[in-house]
Write a protein that holds these residues in place. Sequence first.
Motif, PDB file in Angstrom:
ATOM      1  N   LEU A  43      47.533  39.601  32.509  1.00 20.62           N
ATOM      2  CA  LEU A  43      46.985  38.616  33.459  1.00 20.62           C
ATOM      3  C   LEU A  43      46.873  37.235  32.811  1.00 20.62           C
ATOM      4  O   LEU A  43      47.145  36.224  33.454  1.00 20.62           O
ATOM      5  N   LYS A  44      46.451  37.218  31.555  1.00 23.23           N
ATOM      6  CA  LYS A  44      46.323  35.940  30.838  1.00 23.23           C
ATOM      7  C   LYS A  44      47.701  35.356  30.564  1.00 23.23           C
ATOM      8  O   LYS A  44      47.928  34.170  30.748  1.00 23.23           O
ATOM      9  N   ALA A  45      48.645  36.211  30.140  1.00 20.25           N
ATOM     10  CA  ALA A  45      49.987  35.756  29.775  1.00 20.25           C
ATOM     11  C   ALA A  45      50.759  35.200  30.972  1.00 20.25           C
ATOM     12  O   ALA A  45      51.476  34.209  30.846  1.00 20.25           O
ATOM     13  N   ASP A  46      50.603  35.818  32.142  1.00 16.99           N
ATOM     14  CA  ASP A  46      51.408  35.375  33.298  1.00 16.99           C
ATOM     15  C   ASP A  46      50.708  34.351  34.195  1.00 16.99           C
ATOM     16  O   ASP A  46      51.231  33.954  35.226  1.00 16.99           O
ATOM     17  N   GLY A  47      49.493  33.930  33.802  1.00 19.26           N
ATOM     18  CA  GLY A  47      48.816  32.865  34.536  1.00 19.26           C
ATOM     19  C   GLY A  47      47.910  33.323  35.663  1.00 19.26           C
ATOM     20  O   GLY A  47      47.187  32.512  36.248  1.00 19.26           O
ATOM     21  N   ALA A  50      44.102  32.676  34.905  1.00 20.82           N
ATOM     22  CA  ALA A  50      43.721  31.270  35.123  1.00 20.82           C
ATOM     23  C   ALA A  50      43.631  30.950  36.614  1.00 20.82           C
ATOM     24  O   ALA A  50      42.741  30.213  37.049  1.00 20.82           O
ATOM     25  N   LYS A  51      44.536  31.532  37.402  1.00 23.70           N
ATOM     26  CA  LYS A  51      44.532  31.296  38.851  1.00 23.70           C
ATOM     27  C   LYS A  51      43.238  31.823  39.481  1.00 23.70           C
ATOM     28  O   LYS A  51      42.627  31.150  40.311  1.00 23.70           O
ATOM     29  N   LEU A  52      42.820  33.013  39.057  1.00 18.93           N
ATOM     30  CA  LEU A  52      41.565  33.578  39.572  1.00 18.93           C
ATOM     31  C   LEU A  52      40.373  32.732  39.144  1.00 18.93           C
ATOM     32  O   LEU A  52      39.496  32.431  39.952  1.00 18.93           O
ATOM     33  N   LYS A  53      40.331  32.381  37.854  1.00 21.23           N
ATOM     34  CA  LYS A  53      39.217  31.581  37.342  1.00 21.23           C
ATOM     35  C   LYS A  53      39.128  30.235  38.077  1.00 21.23           C
ATOM     36  O   LYS A  53      38.047  29.732  38.354  1.00 21.23           O
ATOM     37  N   ASP A  54      40.282  29.666  38.408  1.00 23.29           N
ATOM     38  CA  ASP A  54      40.339  28.396  39.119  1.00 23.29           C
ATOM     39  C   ASP A  54      39.779  28.516  40.541  1.00 23.29           C
ATOM     40  O   ASP A  54      39.217  27.574  41.078  1.00 23.29           O
ATOM     41  N   ALA A  55      39.926  29.693  41.151  1.00 22.63           N
ATOM     42  CA  ALA A  55      39.455  29.916  42.523  1.00 22.63           C
ATOM     43  C   ALA A  55      37.984  30.341  42.574  1.00 22.63           C
ATOM     44  O   ALA A  55      37.378  30.372  43.644  1.00 22.63           O
ATOM     45  N   ALA A  56      37.403  30.645  41.407  1.00 18.51           N
ATOM     46  CA  ALA A  56      36.051  31.218  41.351  1.00 18.51           C
ATOM     47  C   ALA A  56      34.957  30.217  41.726  1.00 18.51           C
ATOM     48  O   ALA A  56      35.040  29.042  41.403  1.00 18.51           O
ATOM     49  N   ASP A  59      30.996  31.150  37.016  1.00 16.68           N
ATOM     50  CA  ASP A  59      31.597  31.572  35.744  1.00 16.68           C
ATOM     51  C   ASP A  59      31.643  33.080  35.547  1.00 16.68           C
ATOM     52  O   ASP A  59      32.112  33.556  34.522  1.00 16.68           O
ATOM     53  N   ARG A  60      31.130  33.836  36.507  1.00 13.87           N
ATOM     54  CA  ARG A  60      31.104  35.292  36.336  1.00 13.87           C
ATOM     55  C   ARG A  60      32.516  35.878  36.388  1.00 13.87           C
ATOM     56  O   ARG A  60      33.283  35.591  37.289  1.00 13.87           O
ATOM     57  N   GLU A  61      32.815  36.702  35.393  1.00 11.37           N
ATOM     58  CA  GLU A  61      34.059  37.473  35.363  1.00 11.37           C
ATOM     59  C   GLU A  61      33.668  38.923  35.641  1.00 11.37           C
ATOM     60  O   GLU A  61      32.748  39.447  35.011  1.00 11.37           O
ATOM     61  N   TRP A  62      34.344  39.554  36.586  1.00  6.42           N
ATOM     62  CA  TRP A  62      33.999  40.906  37.015  1.00  6.42           C
ATOM     63  C   TRP A  62      35.073  41.906  36.615  1.00  6.42           C
ATOM     64  O   TRP A  62      36.262  41.607  36.690  1.00  6.42           O
ATOM     65  N   VAL A  84      43.342  33.447  47.117  1.00  5.32           N
ATOM     66  CA  VAL A  84      44.350  33.618  46.071  1.00  5.32           C
ATOM     67  C   VAL A  84      45.440  34.476  46.721  1.00  5.32           C
ATOM     68  O   VAL A  84      45.266  35.667  46.930  1.00  5.32           O
ATOM     69  N   ALA A  85      46.546  33.827  47.074  1.00  2.71           N
ATOM     70  CA  ALA A  85      47.580  34.440  47.918  1.00  2.71           C
ATOM     71  C   ALA A  85      48.122  35.768  47.395  1.00  2.71           C
ATOM     72  O   ALA A  85      48.312  36.703  48.164  1.00  2.71           O
TER      73      ALA A  85
END
Length: 159
Positions: A43-47, A50-56, A59-62, A84-85
């Motif tokens: 997920l980190k390598a393919d972006g 970052a896309k999810l974090k940008d839509a959040a 700051d909570r990561e689940w 997030v399409a």
Amino acid sequence: MAAEYTIEHKKSFTLTAYGFSIQSNFQDMTALQKEKAEFWGKLKADGRFAKLKDAAKDDREWSVNEVYQGKPWNYFAVEAGKSVADATRMIEFPESEYIVVAGKGDKETLFDQLTYLAFGEVLSQITDYAYIGGPNATYREDNGEGIFYGEFWVPVVKK
């Protein structure tokens, strides 16, 4: 020492997630952790991370665990403020009583620590509530000192 927990009423909420179908045996913690780490690394390598974090919204990561179409799944998720399409799923959590197990720890191990505490200790001790199935989730957030605070939430009903 018994794991500490609280019972809290939570309003329904939805998490936007990328996920994968788990292949490992649930009893094999090492294999399970390796599988999750590999997926999250992708997920980190393919972006997508970052896309999810940008839509959040925050700051909570689940990390979400769910049986979906008869198979166990693990998801990385956020409470999104915009769509997030290509997300794998929108995961609905019911308005319910939740067992909440809180803790602090290392970013990489906190999700598994809290999940193990909840399922390995807390749920086996509780006699007046029952897990209703459906998704359960753990979030983590940085407290600013390199230590992460997290909570594991599992929906329950009074017996």
